[in-house]
Each structure stands twice: as structure tokens, then as C-alpha cells.
Design an enzyme around this catalytic site. Structure first.
Site, PDB file in Angstrom:
ATOM      1  N   CYS A   2      64.133  -0.166  81.248  1.00 42.19           N
ATOM      2  CA  CYS A   2      62.675  -0.336  80.921  1.00 42.19           C
ATOM      3  C   CYS A   2      62.272  -1.640  80.435  1.00 42.19           C
ATOM      4  O   CYS A   2      63.306  -2.345  80.302  1.00 42.19           O
ATOM      5  CB  CYS A   2      62.470   0.575  79.668  1.00 42.19           C
ATOM      6  SG  CYS A   2      63.149   2.433  79.737  1.00 42.19           S
ATOM      7  N   ARG A  27      62.551  -4.746  87.204  1.00 40.08           N
ATOM      8  CA  ARG A  27      63.534  -3.913  86.358  1.00 40.08           C
ATOM      9  C   ARG A  27      63.534  -2.222  86.895  1.00 40.08           C
ATOM     10  O   ARG A  27      64.769  -1.696  86.469  1.00 40.08           O
ATOM     11  CB  ARG A  27      63.170  -4.137  84.930  1.00 40.08           C
ATOM     12  CG  ARG A  27      63.346  -5.398  84.145  1.00 40.08           C
ATOM     13  CD  ARG A  27      62.886  -5.491  83.107  1.00 40.08           C
ATOM     14  NE  ARG A  27      63.634  -4.855  81.699  1.00 40.08           N
ATOM     15  CZ  ARG A  27      64.813  -5.391  81.335  1.00 40.08           C
ATOM     16  NH1 ARG A  27      65.093  -6.873  81.521  1.00 40.08           N
ATOM     17  NH2 ARG A  27      65.350  -4.944  80.424  1.00 40.08           N
ATOM     18  N   TRP A  75      61.751   3.573  82.669  1.00 41.34           N
ATOM     19  CA  TRP A  75      62.688   3.952  83.604  1.00 41.34           C
ATOM     20  C   TRP A  75      63.585   5.372  83.150  1.00 41.34           C
ATOM     21  O   TRP A  75      64.438   5.222  82.256  1.00 41.34           O
ATOM     22  CB  TRP A  75      63.882   2.825  84.014  1.00 41.34           C
ATOM     23  CG  TRP A  75      64.163   3.020  85.398  1.00 41.34           C
ATOM     24  CD1 TRP A  75      63.795   2.817  86.709  1.00 41.34           C
ATOM     25  CD2 TRP A  75      65.630   3.578  85.645  1.00 41.34           C
ATOM     26  NE1 TRP A  75      64.639   2.995  87.542  1.00 41.34           N
ATOM     27  CE2 TRP A  75      65.843   3.441  87.117  1.00 41.34           C
ATOM     28  CE3 TRP A  75      66.690   4.118  84.984  1.00 41.34           C
ATOM     29  CZ2 TRP A  75      67.034   4.054  87.796  1.00 41.34           C
ATOM     30  CZ3 TRP A  75      67.830   4.395  85.610  1.00 41.34           C
ATOM     31  CH2 TRP A  75      67.969   4.570  87.063  1.00 41.34           C
ATOM     32  N   ASN A 101      63.808   0.800  74.898  1.00 37.44           N
ATOM     33  CA  ASN A 101      64.764   0.307  75.940  1.00 37.44           C
ATOM     34  C   ASN A 101      66.041   0.734  75.422  1.00 37.44           C
ATOM     35  O   ASN A 101      66.406  -0.113  74.247  1.00 37.44           O
ATOM     36  CB  ASN A 101      64.302  -1.097  76.342  1.00 37.44           C
ATOM     37  CG  ASN A 101      65.302  -1.187  77.485  1.00 37.44           C
ATOM     38  OD1 ASN A 101      66.095  -0.449  78.028  1.00 37.44           O
ATOM     39  ND2 ASN A 101      65.524  -2.716  77.794  1.00 37.44           N
ATOM     40  N   GLY A 102      66.838   1.598  76.108  1.00 35.41           N
ATOM     41  CA  GLY A 102      67.930   2.060  75.543  1.00 35.41           C
ATOM     42  C   GLY A 102      68.184   3.554  75.549  1.00 35.41           C
ATOM     43  O   GLY A 102      67.429   4.098  76.051  1.00 35.41           O
ATOM     44  N   GLU A 481      86.248   1.026  99.570  1.00 37.11           N
ATOM     45  CA  GLU A 481      85.262   0.468  98.686  1.00 37.11           C
ATOM     46  C   GLU A 481      85.238  -1.029  98.835  1.00 37.11           C
ATOM     47  O   GLU A 481      84.495  -1.588  98.949  1.00 37.11           O
ATOM     48  CB  GLU A 481      85.301   0.927  97.430  1.00 37.11           C
ATOM     49  CG  GLU A 481      84.020   0.315  96.377  1.00 37.11           C
ATOM     50  CD  GLU A 481      82.779   0.729  97.090  1.00 37.11           C
ATOM     51  OE1 GLU A 481      82.588   1.480  97.964  1.00 37.11           O
ATOM     52  OE2 GLU A 481      81.653   0.193  96.304  1.00 37.11           O
ATOM     53  N   LYS A 485      82.236  -3.128 100.973  1.00 41.75           N
ATOM     54  CA  LYS A 485      81.650  -4.399 100.002  1.00 41.75           C
ATOM     55  C   LYS A 485      81.623  -5.513 100.880  1.00 41.75           C
ATOM     56  O   LYS A 485      80.673  -5.879 101.026  1.00 41.75           O
ATOM     57  CB  LYS A 485      82.154  -4.457  98.643  1.00 41.75           C
ATOM     58  CG  LYS A 485      81.915  -3.620  97.438  1.00 41.75           C
ATOM     59  CD  LYS A 485      80.584  -3.778  96.721  1.00 41.75           C
ATOM     60  CE  LYS A 485      79.389  -2.813  97.415  1.00 41.75           C
ATOM     61  NZ  LYS A 485      79.446  -1.372  97.269  1.00 41.75           N
ATOM     62  N   GLU A 488      79.423  -5.083 104.130  1.00 46.05           N
ATOM     63  CA  GLU A 488      78.104  -4.872 103.796  1.00 46.05           C
ATOM     64  C   GLU A 488      77.346  -6.444 103.545  1.00 46.05           C
ATOM     65  O   GLU A 488      76.228  -6.688 104.164  1.00 46.05           O
ATOM     66  CB  GLU A 488      77.849  -4.271 102.485  1.00 46.05           C
ATOM     67  CG  GLU A 488      77.728  -2.818 102.690  1.00 46.05           C
ATOM     68  CD  GLU A 488      77.572  -1.891 101.539  1.00 46.05           C
ATOM     69  OE1 GLU A 488      76.645  -1.179 101.404  1.00 46.05           O
ATOM     70  OE2 GLU A 488      78.356  -2.302 100.323  1.00 46.05           O
ATOM     71  N   HIS A 504     101.181   2.632 112.282  1.00 42.71           N
ATOM     72  CA  HIS A 504     100.430   3.239 113.434  1.00 42.71           C
ATOM     73  C   HIS A 504      99.308   2.698 113.791  1.00 42.71           C
ATOM     74  O   HIS A 504      98.496   3.175 114.498  1.00 42.71           O
ATOM     75  CB  HIS A 504      99.940   4.902 112.876  1.00 42.71           C
ATOM     76  CG  HIS A 504     101.193   5.393 112.192  1.00 42.71           C
ATOM     77  ND1 HIS A 504     102.252   6.043 113.224  1.00 42.71           N
ATOM     78  CD2 HIS A 504     101.554   5.934 111.028  1.00 42.71           C
ATOM     79  CE1 HIS A 504     103.174   6.813 112.380  1.00 42.71           C
ATOM     80  NE2 HIS A 504     102.734   6.436 111.144  1.00 42.71           N
ATOM     81  N   LYS A 603      68.720  -0.034 100.369  1.00 47.44           N
ATOM     82  CA  LYS A 603      69.477   0.596  99.094  1.00 47.44           C
ATOM     83  C   LYS A 603      69.325   1.911  99.162  1.00 47.44           C
ATOM     84  O   LYS A 603      70.465   2.677  98.879  1.00 47.44           O
ATOM     85  CB  LYS A 603      68.385  -0.209  98.118  1.00 47.44           C
ATOM     86  CG  LYS A 603      68.988   0.366  96.742  1.00 47.44           C
ATOM     87  CD  LYS A 603      69.843  -0.556  96.352  1.00 47.44           C
ATOM     88  CE  LYS A 603      70.566   0.215  94.978  1.00 47.44           C
ATOM     89  NZ  LYS A 603      72.006  -0.339  94.960  1.00 47.44           N
TER      90      LYS A 603
HETATM   91  C1  G6P Z   1      73.360   3.165 101.049  1.00 45.05           C
HETATM   92  C2  G6P Z   1      73.660   2.059  99.895  1.00 45.05           C
HETATM   93  C3  G6P Z   1      74.882   2.268  99.096  1.00 45.05           C
HETATM   94  C4  G6P Z   1      75.110   3.622  98.907  1.00 45.05           C
HETATM   95  C5  G6P Z   1      74.711   4.956  99.937  1.00 45.05           C
HETATM   96  C6  G6P Z   1      74.494   6.081  99.206  1.00 45.05           C
HETATM   97  O1  G6P Z   1      74.160   2.766 101.984  1.00 45.05           O
HETATM   98  O2  G6P Z   1      73.601   0.900 100.433  1.00 45.05           O
HETATM   99  O3  G6P Z   1      75.246   1.303  98.268  1.00 45.05           O
HETATM  100  O4  G6P Z   1      76.363   4.020  98.293  1.00 45.05           O
HETATM  101  O5  G6P Z   1      73.502   4.493 100.414  1.00 45.05           O
HETATM  102  O6  G6P Z   1      73.124   6.070  98.463  1.00 45.05           O
HETATM  103  P1  G6P Z   1      73.028   7.055  97.165  1.00 45.05           P
HETATM  104  O7  G6P Z   1      71.550   6.583  96.582  1.00 45.05           O
HETATM  105  O8  G6P Z   1      73.036   8.400  97.711  1.00 45.05           O
HETATM  106  O9  G6P Z   1      74.275   6.744  96.336  1.00 45.05           O
END
Ligand code: G6P
Length: 608
Positions: A2, A27, A75, A101-102, A481, A485, A488, A504, A603
Site C-alpha cells: 500500500c 507499488r 493492495w 500499510n502492513g 529454478e 531465473k 529469463e 545419461h 509477469k
Molecule cells: C510467468 C512469470 C513467472 C511465474 C509464472 C506463473 O512466467 O514470469 O515468474 O512463475 O508466470 O505465474 P503465477 O502468477 O501463476 O505465479
């Protein structure tokens, strides 16, 4: 999360507050509101949706007379986004208005307390409790009331407060959430972040934990938690606006990486009461958790990687079939899913199309669905039988970090809650796990302090074209992961391999200078990982190993070791992921990539 703004001066407050809120839009928010005070009392206007809705409602603030006010972008955390749940919240008496906020962790207890004293509530928020509590504590002295009320709050808060009897001032106080005071010329401000102030002043005052600031147009007086006056220094802001929005960090991604101790703490701590995990599930769910015969965790991208860790952990703790499925595959993979199945859906945005379609399919097949979601009121949250929110706050960088960590924290909580319901965990083990949860945010913080080592390693290898990640068991899920990362945001080709599969396939690609990141955090599998490292080294490969402090054999075998702080195995995945995120970040940064908005990625992926 927020955004808070406040103004005291001689100009009309509402238009200025709206301008300030616009500067805090980055934010993330789902509703907004204003409270302005004058001799007639406090007037509140608020609305779900964008700031433009609030602008339309108030004719750009013109319909709200008064030169003292507070504003808020919300938020949602407690209660869906709606007009009623938006801030400011006014006490029933109309004497106190609050923006917050919090997260107030003990809001249920405070709510019961206030109900027993004749207070009633109209919203689902924790913030309304704060305004009523201030009202309850008020006996003519607003500073005393704020101090008393704040001493009763547990959790995190930044608050802007108006008292109708004191129409010439506002009060600000903070704990674990940001709030700064802006010092102007015969006008003063408060704001969650500096960008909201920069149009008016570059002179700011920072508040320490639980300090109470009384802000009038001509003075800012600050008191410590004992009510003693504190002399405060002001400082000059030299940053530009864009940098200020990122809190001084170069990218949102690194800011969000650094926010992980808070995201994890906020997600865990409201859910542990007297040493027990308590989740906000409806009462009938206990029987479901007790009786389900299998669990399927469904998600996309990084959330799926969280699911892989959750599945391994739950299988170990519950002794029933638990699997993680890619949401995009679920519907087409003949799932063993029915009335005795519990589906756990993980999604940051709550809007990912494949995840949503998998959720609908699971429900159609008769499964009970619990979703783990970050965005309150999102479609996945609304369509699930039960929803558990992660309190990571809005995530702006496309590549997820703090939402991932908050989701992982929720896996621990769920694993403990389900084990408890099924009686599959003994008391001693349970207590150890809860203790690990308490320690986790500090351990993450400790690890983040060592980021320079990762930055150095990235400086050695950012020119490589291929990098491999290896691990076994949960370390394999983490390798997935780490690899994702890196791909990406740095556009470096990368693959994750289960270490046992090395022979393998991947090993044919290893030649002089090939880099492998080997995750060796599992004591039980350490010898096997050390053997894999030796196999890679024998073929000219270079190895960065990730291991628990002092793990034997790793230092001798690998070229570099990133040591993780000593911690309980239960929460170790949350530590392992930190160097992987930092490694991807620094590699991308050294390559000059557009880190927060990598090419071709979104996103929230709302198409199949
Ligand atoms: C996109 C984002 C990822 C996320 C995935 C799933 O690929 O870039 O960071 O893990 O979607 O999104 P969600 O909102 O369902 O966690």
C-alpha cells in the site's frame, strides 16, 4: 504494497494527495481513498479500482474542502478489493481516520476485544480495527491514544492518522513498514516513499520504529515510544525520481530479492499461534486434510518449482502420494484426481490462464482446491474452495523472487498443518520445524549480506554461453529454478539436470571451461553429489557448489563454494534459492540486460 500520503498546509489537500498517490502507483494497488479534515469533521471518499475512479468521484479532489488530509492506495491483504475495504477507515464515532500499510497480526484478538466493548465493524480489514482501537484509546489526547493503541498492535504498520478534534494536524507512526516525513515551507507531508514528496520538497525526515510524529503546517514534533520528545535530523534527497521508486536499488528485481526476509516473515508469522500452525481454512477442512488419499500441486513457471519442493516435502511427511504437475499439462495427462484428492494451486498473480483452467478441471473431477495466491481477489483466489494468501506484496520485476519465497514458506506451513491433521508428525519434529520457520527470515537476511561473493562469481562467468545446474531431490527442484531465473533475465542458455542423469546426457556437453552449478545441500546425498562434481572436473568442467556450512568433501572437489548458513533441513530450500537468484541477477546486470522486463516475457500470462 500500500501507499500512504499525507498533507498539512494552506493549500487544498485532496488534489495534492491524489498527485502524491500517483507517484506511489508503482507499488501496486487495487483501490484508493482520501480523508480530509476541517472544522466540520472528517470526510472520507474511497473507491475500488484505479486512481482515475477516485479522481472522477471527487472531481480531481475539488469536492473535498480542507487543507489537512491523508490518502491511500490499497493492495489488498485482508478482505477483497472493494469500496468498503478501501482506506481510509473511519472509526464508528467519526473521530478517527486511519490509513495503514502492513499487516496487523493480532487483529482477530483485537476485533473480539473491541466487539466486547460495543464496537462494530463494516469492513473485513485489519485496518478498521486500528481506527476503532485508536478511538477506544482516545480520552482527549491524540498522542497518548496513538501510543496506547500502537503498543497493542502486533505485526507491521505504517499509519497516517487524523483526529477530528485536532483539525490542524495529522499523526504518523511506523514499525517495519516505510514512512517518511517531508518538510516544506509552511506545509509538511508524509509518504510511504520519497517520489510522492519530490515535487514539493527534497528535505525529509525518517522515522524510527514506533516513533510518533505530530505534523502541523509549521512543525513536525516527534516522540519516542515512551512519549519523550526526540530531536530529529533532516536529510536532503539527491536521487532522481525513478531511482527513488526503486528505493535506491538499480532494479526492482534486486529490491525484491532484498525484501525476501520480510515477505517470508509476513507470510509465516501471522499463522503461528502458541507454537502451532494455524491456517485460515474453514472448519470442515480439517476432515478433508485428514482423509484425502492423494495431493496434486499444480502451477506454472517458478510457482511449479515451488510445487516440486512442496510435493517432495509432503510425500516425506504425509506418506501418501503427492505430486507436482505443470498446469499446462494437467488437463491432458489423465490425472488421478477425484473426490479424495486435494489440489493445491500455486499462483502469484492468481490470473495465469493454464493454472486457472487446471483449477477448473480439478474441481470438475471432484477435488477440493486450496489455492496459494499473492494477489487478493484474483480469479484463482475467487474460484478456489479455500485460499491462503502469501503476503509478499506486489512484485514488479517479471522474474519472481519474493513471491517464490513466500510461496515456499506457505508450502512449509501447509505441510505442517496437514501432517498435524493426519497425525503423521511427532511432537518433537513438529516443534523443530516451527522453530525453523521462526529462524528463517533472519537466515535469509544473513545470506543476503553475502551477496558480494555471488557478484564476484558472476563477474568471472557472465560471458559464458551455456551453464548447467545439477542437484538431487529438492536440490533438483532448486536447480530448475536457478536455471530458469538465469535464462529469463540474462538470456544465457541453461539447463537443469537431476545429478543422477548426468551420465545419461549432459556429460557429453562438458568440455574445458563448461560451468556447472552443483547444489549439494542434502546431507544424505552429499557423497553422490561430490562424485558428480568429480566426474565433471575430470572432463575439464568448472564447478560452483552450493553447500551447508562445513559440508565435507565439497571444498576439495569444487572450484568455488557458496556456503549456506547453518540451519534446519526443513527450511533449507529457502536459503538455497537466494544465491541462485543473486547469480542470475548479477549475470544479467553485467551483461546489461533489461532485468525487470526481459524480452518476450510477461509477469502474468493470461493466455493458454
Ligand atoms: C510467468 C512469470 C513467472 C511465474 C509464472 C506463473 O512466467 O514470469 O515468474 O512463475 O508466470 O505465474 P503465477 O502468477 O501463476 O505465479
Amino acid at each position: 504494497m500500500c501507499g500512504i500520503v499525507g498533507y498539512v498546509g494552506s493549500k487544498q489537500a485532496a488534489p495534492l494527495l491524489l498527485d502524491g498517490l500517483e507517484k506511489l502507483e508503482y507499488r501496486g494497488y487495487d483501490s484508493a481513498g482520501l480523508a480530509v479534515i476541517n472544522e466540520d469533521g472528517i470526510r472520507v471518499e474511497k473507491s475500488k479500482g484505479r486512481l482515475s475512479a477516485l479522481r472522477a468521484l471527487t472531481d480531481d479532489g475539488r469536492t473535498l474542502p480542507g487543507s489537512v488530509g491523508i490518502g491511500h492506495t490499497r493492495w489488498a491483504t485482508h478482505g477483497e478489493p472493494s469500496d468498503i475495504n478501501s482506506h481510509p477507515h473511519l472509526s464508528r464515532s467519526g473521530r478517527v481516520a486511519v490509513v495503514h500499510n502492513g499487516i496487523v497480526e493480532n487483529y482477530m484478538q483485537l476485533r473480539d476485544f473491541l466487539l466486547s466493548h460495543g464496537y462494530a465493524f463494516v469492513s473485513d480489514t485489519d485496518t478498521e480495527i486500528v481506527s476503532q482501537l485508536m478511538d477506544y484509546c482516545y480520552a482527549g489526547d491524540p498522542i497518548a491514544a496513538v501510543q496506547k493503541a500502537v503498543s497493542m498492535l502486533e505485526g507491521s504498520f505504517a499509519l497516517g492518522i487524523l483526529f477530528s478534534d485536532y483539525s490542524w494536524q495529522l499523526i504518523a507512526v511506523r514499525k517495519d513498514n516505510p514512512l517518511v516525513v517531508g518538510i516544506g515551507d509552511n506545509e509538511n507531508f508524509i509518504a510511504s516513499d520519497i517520489p510522492a514528496l519530490l515535487k514539493h520538497t527534497r528535505s525529509i525526515m525518517r522515522l524510527n520504529e514506533r516513533e510518533v510524529a505530530v505534523v502541523t503546517s509549521s512543525a513536525v514534533t516527534v516522540f519516542d515510544r515512551n512519549g519523550d520528545r526526540v530531536e530529529k535530523q533532516t536529510e536532503q534527497v539527491l536521487w532522481d525520481v525513478a531511482a527513488a521508486e526503486r528505493g535506491g536499488y538499480e532494479h526492482f528485481m534486486i529490491k525484491e530479492i532484498m525484501e525476501q526476509p520480510k515477505a517470508v516473515r509476513d507470510t509465516i508469522s501471522p499463522r503461528i499461534k502458541d507454537g502451532r500452525v494455524e491456517l485460515e481454512l474453514t472448519p470442515g477442512m480439517n476432515d478433508v486434510l485428514k482423509s484425502v488419499s492423494n495431493i496434486i500441486i499444480i502451477a506454472c513457471g517458478s510457482a511449479y518449482h515451488v510445487g516440486c519442493i512442496g510435493a517432495l516435502m509432503m510425500r516425506r511427511m504425509l506418506h501418501i502420494p503427492v505430486s507436482a504437475e505443470l498446469a499446462s499439462e494437467f488437463r491432458f495427462s489423465y490425472p488421478v484426481c477425484g473426490e479424495n484428492t486435494l489440489c493445491i494451486i500455486i499462483s502469484q498473480s492468481g490470473e495465469t490462464a493454464d493454472t486457472l483452467l487446471a483449477l477448473r478441471e480439478a474441481k470438475k473431477l471432484g477435488a477440493k482446491v486450496i489455492s496459494v495466491v499473492n494477489v487478493v481477489g484474483s480469479t484463482i483466489a475467487n474460484e478456489s474452495d479455500e485460499v491462503l494468501y502469501t503476503f509478499a506484496g506486489p512484485e514488479i520485476a517479471v522474474a519472481t523472487t519474493k513471491a517464490y519465497s513466500a510461496q515456499l514458506a506457505m508450502m512449509y506451513l501447509l505441510a505442517l498443518r496437514i501432517s498435524d491433521a493426519r497425525g503423521s508428525i511427532d511432537k518433537e519434529e513438529y516443534e523443530k520445524c516451527v522453530e525453523a520457520l521462526f529462524e528463517l527470515p533472519d537466515h535469509i537476511g544473513e545470506l543476503l549480506k553475502r551477496k558480494e561473493q555471488i557478484q564476484y562469481l558472476a563477474s568471472l562467468y557472465f560471458n559464458l554461453r551455456d551453464i548447467f545446474f545439477l542437484g538431487r531431490n529438492m536440490d533438483y527442484a532448486l536447480a530448475l529454478e536457478g536455471s530458469l531465473k538465469l535464462k529469463e533475465i540474462s538470456y544465457i542458455h541453461s539447463e537443469a539436470y537431476a545429478a543422477g542423469e548426468l551420465k545419461h546426457g549432459t556429460i557429453s556437453l562438458v568440455e574445458k571451461g563448461t560451468l556447472l552449478v552443483a547444489l549439494c545441500t542434502n546431507e544424505r546425498l552429499l557423497d553422490k553429489m561430490v562424485s558428480s562434481i568429480r566426474e565433471v572436473k575430470a572432463r575439464g568442467g568448472v564447478v560452483i557448489a552450493l553447500a551447508g556450512e562445513g559440508a565435507p568433501g565439497v571444498e576439495e572437489a569444487a572450484d568455488h563454494v557458496i556456503w549456506l548458513p547453518r540451519s534446519q533441513p526443513f527450511t533449507l530450500p529457502s536459503l538455497s534459492v537466494i544465491p541462485l537468484q543473486l547469480f542470475a541477477y548479477y549475470m544479467a546486470s553485467l551483461k546489461g540486460c533489461d532485468i525487470d522486463k526481459p524480452r518476450n516475457l510477461a509477469k502474468s500470462v493470461t493466455v493458454e
